[in-house]
Structures are given as C-alpha cells and as structure tokens.
Design a protein around this motif. Structure first.
Motif, PDB file in Angstrom:
ATOM      1  N   GLN A 466      46.846 -30.198  30.781  1.00 28.54           N
ATOM      2  CA  GLN A 466      45.644 -29.576  30.226  1.00 28.54           C
ATOM      3  C   GLN A 466      44.379 -30.306  30.684  1.00 28.54           C
ATOM      4  N   VAL A 467      44.460 -31.625  30.817  1.00 30.90           N
ATOM      5  CA  VAL A 467      43.303 -32.395  31.314  1.00 30.90           C
ATOM      6  C   VAL A 467      42.939 -31.919  32.728  1.00 30.90           C
ATOM      7  N   ILE A 468      43.954 -31.745  33.551  1.00 26.93           N
ATOM      8  CA  ILE A 468      43.699 -31.288  34.934  1.00 26.93           C
ATOM      9  C   ILE A 468      43.169 -29.855  34.924  1.00 26.93           C
ATOM     10  N   THR A 469      43.730 -29.019  34.062  1.00 23.86           N
ATOM     11  CA  THR A 469      43.286 -27.621  33.985  1.00 23.86           C
ATOM     12  C   THR A 469      41.827 -27.545  33.533  1.00 23.86           C
ATOM     13  N   ALA A 470      41.441 -28.421  32.624  1.00 28.54           N
ATOM     14  CA  ALA A 470      40.041 -28.446  32.178  1.00 28.54           C
ATOM     15  C   ALA A 470      39.121 -28.868  33.323  1.00 28.54           C
ATOM     16  N   GLU A 471      39.519 -29.903  34.067  1.00 34.43           N
ATOM     17  CA  GLU A 471      38.707 -30.335  35.222  1.00 34.43           C
ATOM     18  C   GLU A 471      38.596 -29.217  36.248  1.00 34.43           C
ATOM     19  N   LEU A 472      39.698 -28.535  36.457  1.00 34.10           N
ATOM     20  CA  LEU A 472      39.725 -27.420  37.407  1.00 34.10           C
ATOM     21  C   LEU A 472      38.707 -26.341  37.014  1.00 34.10           C
ATOM     22  N   GLN A 473      38.669 -25.997  35.738  1.00 35.49           N
ATOM     23  CA  GLN A 473      37.734 -24.960  35.284  1.00 35.49           C
ATOM     24  C   GLN A 473      36.280 -25.391  35.505  1.00 35.49           C
ATOM     25  N   GLN A 474      36.013 -26.681  35.297  1.00 36.22           N
ATOM     26  CA  GLN A 474      34.642 -27.158  35.488  1.00 36.22           C
ATOM     27  C   GLN A 474      34.234 -27.073  36.969  1.00 36.22           C
ATOM     28  N   VAL A 475      35.164 -27.407  37.861  1.00 32.41           N
ATOM     29  CA  VAL A 475      34.858 -27.321  39.298  1.00 32.41           C
ATOM     30  C   VAL A 475      34.543 -25.882  39.688  1.00 32.41           C
ATOM     31  N   VAL A 476      35.328 -24.957  39.168  1.00 33.35           N
ATOM     32  CA  VAL A 476      35.084 -23.539  39.477  1.00 33.35           C
ATOM     33  C   VAL A 476      33.735 -23.107  38.918  1.00 33.35           C
ATOM     34  N   TRP A 477      33.475 -23.449  37.666  1.00 31.10           N
ATOM     35  CA  TRP A 477      32.208 -23.042  37.034  1.00 31.10           C
ATOM     36  C   TRP A 477      31.012 -23.567  37.834  1.00 31.10           C
ATOM     37  N   ASP A 478      31.086 -24.826  38.276  1.00 29.87           N
ATOM     38  CA  ASP A 478      29.977 -25.447  39.005  1.00 29.87           C
ATOM     39  C   ASP A 478      29.774 -24.854  40.400  1.00 29.87           C
ATOM     40  N   SER A 479      30.731 -24.069  40.871  1.00 27.30           N
ATOM     41  CA  SER A 479      30.563 -23.418  42.176  1.00 27.30           C
ATOM     42  C   SER A 479      29.841 -22.077  42.039  1.00 27.30           C
ATOM     43  N   TRP A 480      29.516 -21.662  40.844  1.00 28.14           N
ATOM     44  CA  TRP A 480      28.776 -20.432  40.551  1.00 28.14           C
ATOM     45  C   TRP A 480      29.383 -19.212  41.242  1.00 28.14           C
ATOM     46  N   PRO A 481      30.618 -18.878  40.883  1.00 29.74           N
ATOM     47  CA  PRO A 481      31.239 -17.698  41.529  1.00 29.74           C
ATOM     48  C   PRO A 481      30.673 -16.373  41.025  1.00 29.74           C
ATOM     49  N   SER A 482      30.089 -16.374  39.820  1.00 28.79           N
ATOM     50  CA  SER A 482      29.581 -15.131  39.232  1.00 28.79           C
ATOM     51  C   SER A 482      28.110 -15.281  38.893  1.00 28.79           C
ATOM     52  N   MET A 483      27.366 -14.211  39.101  1.00 30.67           N
ATOM     53  CA  MET A 483      25.972 -14.184  38.679  1.00 30.67           C
ATOM     54  C   MET A 483      25.884 -14.175  37.164  1.00 30.67           C
ATOM     55  N   TRP A 484      26.761 -13.398  36.538  1.00 28.65           N
ATOM     56  CA  TRP A 484      26.881 -13.356  35.081  1.00 28.65           C
ATOM     57  C   TRP A 484      28.265 -12.824  34.756  1.00 28.65           C
ATOM     58  N   ALA A 485      28.839 -13.242  33.661  1.00 30.75           N
ATOM     59  CA  ALA A 485      30.173 -12.781  33.274  1.00 30.75           C
ATOM     60  C   ALA A 485      30.231 -12.691  31.756  1.00 30.75           C
ATOM     61  N   PHE A 486      31.076 -11.797  31.281  1.00 27.73           N
ATOM     62  CA  PHE A 486      31.201 -11.633  29.830  1.00 27.73           C
ATOM     63  C   PHE A 486      32.605 -11.182  29.467  1.00 27.73           C
ATOM     64  N   VAL A 487      32.962 -11.440  28.221  1.00 24.91           N
ATOM     65  CA  VAL A 487      34.287 -11.076  27.711  1.00 24.91           C
ATOM     66  C   VAL A 487      34.099 -10.009  26.645  1.00 24.91           C
ATOM     67  N   PRO A 488      34.543  -8.791  26.894  1.00 19.29           N
ATOM     68  CA  PRO A 488      34.390  -7.727  25.891  1.00 19.29           C
ATOM     69  C   PRO A 488      35.480  -7.806  24.831  1.00 19.29           C
TER      70      PRO A 488
END
Length: 518
Positions: A466-488
């Motif tokens: 889970q520690v690695i998965t959390a780091e992974l998510q932060q790396v993806v977020w910091d690469s700005w793959p989406s202009m905006w995103a939302f969860v309906p």
C-alpha cells in the motif's frame, strides 16, 4: 448557488435548449412490461453478453446475469466467491481455487476446470481488450483434482482474486476469442432472443440455476440512447429501471410516488484526459502546460452548477472509493496563475488551439460541460474546437490516433475490479512496446510509474504494497494526466413495483435478487 440555467446563460452556451427540444419531441407510452417481466432501459448499447473487449457499467448487470466469474466485486468493493467456494493465496505466486460443487450451466452440463483454462486463453487472444490491461501477467491453470486447481504466476499477483471477478466463464467447447453474442452460461438467466443491432435482448429464468431461484421470470433489455426518452418511458410505466441519469432528469423524477431514486458513491472516473501521443516539441508534452490549463478550469462551477452536486472532483488519479486509493491533491481554479504559467512557457494569447473530442453520452450533461470548458479556457487565451461523436461512431480510431489528431478526450474510466492497483495498471501501465500496438491509455508511458507498478505487484506484504501504491498515485497525479476529473455518484431510477434492487458502487446490481411487488 447559481442555477444551471443561469450559468448557461452567463456562459452563453445552448446545452439546456438542446435538452429541452429533445424532451418535447419524445414518444408517448407504448404499454408496460408483460406480467412477471422487468424491462431495463440502458443508455449504452449492449453489444454483447460477454465482456472480452468492452465493459460498460450498465452492461455488467446483464452480462453477469448470464455468465459468471469465479468471484465478483461485492457491495464493499472486495471480491466475494461465486463459482469458486475457495480462492486463497497459498504462496507468493500461487492461488488455490476450488470450484463450487454441482454448478451446472443452463444446458445442464457441469462446470469444469478446463472451462477456466480456456476462458483465460480466450481473453488473452482478443485484440484491444479493455480488461486485459489490468493483468500484468496471465496466470496458468494447474489442476489438482476434479474441483481444485492452482493459478500460478511467475511474479506475485496479490490482487488476482479482484481481477478474476471480470473473467466470465463459458463452457470450453463454446468459447472463442471474441465477444459471445449468445451461448450457455451458469447465471440465473438465459438468452432467448437478441438483436445486437438494436441492443434489444430477452432473458428468461434459468431453470437449472445452481443457486437461489430468480424471483423475476423474464428480463427485457432495451437500448434507449436519448435520456429524455428513457425518463418519459419510466414515468409512463413502459420500462422499469434506468441508470446513469443526469441531475436534471433526477430532479424531474424526484418526488413521484411510483418512482424510487437510489444514489451511492461511485467508482467510475470521468475526466478530460490529455493526448500523450504529442511530439516532444508540442506544448502539451510539458507537465507545466498541462497543469496551467487545469488552473483555468473552474471545477466547482462544473460540479455544483452544471452537474448539480452529483459528482465530486477527483483528488487522485483513481476514485477515492476504491480500495487502496489515496488523496494526492486538489484541482484549483486560478485563471491568473494559468496565464502566468502559460506565458512562462512562451505561450501567449491565441498561440494554443486545442481540439476536444468525446462521444455523446459519455457522462451526464457531457455537452454542457464541454461548452463550459471552452468558455473557461477562452478566458485565458486558449481556443478549443469541439468534436462530438455519436455512439457507434469512429471515436475509437481517433482515440488510437488513426482517425485524426486531438488534444483532450472527455471520457470515463470504469473501475470494475474494486481496487486502485489494477486500475492504475490499466490506465498508466503503458510501455513503449504496448504503445507500438496502440494498447497504452492514449499514449501515457512513464518509466517511473511502470517501475512502481512492478514493485507494488511484487510486494507480498500488504502494508508495504500500500505504501508503494500510494507513492505510485502521487507520481501519476504530479504528471497532470487530466485537465480535470470527477467521480459521479452511481444513480439508478426505478419504479416502486421493483424491490430489492441494491445498487452497488460499480453502478451495477444483481438481477437475480430483484423482485416484483404484488
């Protein structure tokens, strides 16, 4: 709060007028479902009762009524057994599985281990599979006795029980490497009529079903692309259940005595995703430019005024409802900062001209959202051309870069496996090898992300993983793959004569459990 109509007027867009026109032209009722029958009105065409290539949210409910997996993702987004009564990690690279006793298909033939082995082979052989991207490695089936086998991998695959929930089982002799249009399944219903062209299907109760007898005799499935038509048909009693409805439609239905509306926090991520197949000298190849454009989007106004509070802005690269997701940051509206960042990148007013593509019905109020984004980016000197595709059109070729060039894609990414790690693998696990066949997610290839994915999958200890998965998510977020995103939210509207629907976060429910009031 500013009303949606006021916002549209302020932004000078016409989405509301279009919606009103469509509603006024709706057909009237044509009669309700026959006795003992339930009719579903789907917003996406059910092209198959199999899922080797596609898996739309609404389709899952129907597909699993005909075909089943060893497990399924339950209401708490954890896997629960279906065709297996044991699914246990017995070694780092080995899961031991036992088939439930006396499971038979609708034609009376027994479920066999060979069916599992063949199903895995067929899912691997289709080209362009949505589900295949979740598997970093396909397991091998090793029989132990008539009911027990192991799933063996070369490297640890600690979420295999999640992944196998989406592999639907068919008798080996009837399985082929393509989406099956009919055939034999182990589910509570069988297919008695189907028309892939119209998206209409008739399901009858499976009298050989191995579990509790379904309470409804017959299920009719209809494809009704126009939301206004589905709402009118539900109100008139022509159909019983509709899903994926907009806030406007929910407002029309709210308070009616014979209509029930259910909401649950969803797992689907809707987004304005960048095209990562741009050449290196293109502005969108720079994360700083992608971030700058995010500052130009007023997510609060989109979420609250256009989408009427039915969504939550994403705070990470996957929905927060998924097991293992973490909060990585927030989208911030700051047009002044957007202009400053663009100028720092040498981009002046009028220099950047973008194309935004999407398919009609990708999410509720999609056209209105896109038109509002055009206005917002225009305020920072960026022009946007909209290109809208009708369902069944050629947007797939565009998404692969074969139909034409584009810059931003408005789409949704379903999360049928219930956990963050497989979704991250599916969306962001692209490699140069996969990009050569256009099997990456819109060209996203990030070696750091791939390395972290490999590390997370190889980690047996769940806390460390889970520690690695959390780091992974932060790396993806910091690469700005989406202009905006939302969860309906997942939203389902149905007539009160239907009982025990039990809407789940994956926007699905079990057809075998629903009943009809007397």
């Amino acid at each position: 709060m500013m009303s949606r109509r006021t916002l549209l007027k302020a932004l000078g867009v016409a989405g509301g007028a279009v919606a009103a026109g469509a509603l006024s032209g709706c057909a009237g009722p044509t009669g309700g479902p026959p006795p003992g029958s339930v009719t579903l009105g789907l917003n996406r065409s059910l092209v198959s009762l199999d899922n080797k290539l596609n898996q739309f949210d609404a389709a899952v409910t129907v597909q699993r009524a005909v075909r089943q997996g060893l497990t399924r993702i339950g209401p708490d987004l954890a896997p629960i057994p279906v065709l297996a009564d044991r699914f246990e990690l017995t070694a780092p690279t080995q899961w031991t599985v036992r088939l439930r006793e006396d499971v038979r298909y609708s034609d009376g033939t027994p479920l066999e281990i060979a069916d599992i082995e063949t199903a895995l082979a067929m899912y691997q052989q289709v080209s362009g599979s949505y589900l295949a991207a979740f598997f970093p490695e396909w397991p091998a089936v090793v029989p132990i006795d008539e009911r027990t086998f192991t799933l063996e991998t070369n490297r640890p695959l600690p979420v295999l029980d999640y992944l196998m929930a989406n592999v639907l089982i068919t008798p080996a002799a009837a399985n082929v490497p393509e989406e099956l249009q009919s055939g034999v399944g182990s589910g509570p219903y069988t297919v008695t009529a189907s028309n892939r062209g119209t998206g209409d299907y008739t399901l009858r109760r499976n009298e050989n079903y191995w579990a509790d007898r379904p309470r409804v005799d017959q299920v009719q499935v209809r494809f009704m692309p126009e939301e206004s038509n589905r709402v009118v048909a539900l109100r008139s009693g022509e159909i019983d259940i509709i899903d994926t409805i907009s806030p406007d439609s929910a407002e029309q239905l709210r308070g009616l005595a014979d209509i029930q509306i259910d909401h649950v926090k969803g797992t689907r991520l809707n987004q304005l995703f960048y095209n990562f197949r741009k050449p290196e000298d293109h502005p969108l190849s720079r994360a700083s430019v992608r971030q700058a454009l995010s500052f130009a989007v007023d997510g609060r106004r989109l979420a609250e005024d256009i989408l009427a509070g039915s969504v939550e802005a994403a705070r990470g690269p996957v929905a927060e409802t998924l097991n293992g997701s973490v909060v990585c940051g927030e989208y911030t509206y700051d047009p002044r900062r957007a202009k400053q960042m663009l100028e720092a990148e040498g981009i002046a007013d009028g220099d950047l001209n973008l194309t935004l593509i999407w398919e009609t019905g990708e999410f509720a109020s999609d056209t209105t959202v896109m038109e509002a984004v055009v206005q917002m980016l225009g305020d920072v000197g960026v022009s946007v051309r909209l290109r809208q595709f009708e369902p069944g059109g050629d947007i797939s070729e565009w998404r692969q870069g074969r139909g034409g060039d584009w810059d931003i894609l408005g789409n949704g990414y379903a999360s049928p496996v219930g956990a963050a790690l497989p979704i991250l693998q599916g969306m962001y696990g692209g490699t140069p090898e996969r990009e050569r066949t256009r099997d990456t997610y819109h060209g996203y290839v990030n070696p750091e992300v791939v390395a972290l994915l490999d590390e997370a999958y190889a980690e047996v200890d769940p806390d460390r993983r889970q520690v690695i998965t959390a780091e992974l998510q932060q790396v993806v977020w910091d690469s700005w793959p989406s202009m905006w995103a939302f969860v309906p939210n997942s939203v389902l509207a149905y007539r009160t004569r239907i009982s025990d629907v039990g809407l789940e976060p994956t926007n699905s429910y079990e057809l075998a459990r629903i009943g009809l009031e007397a």
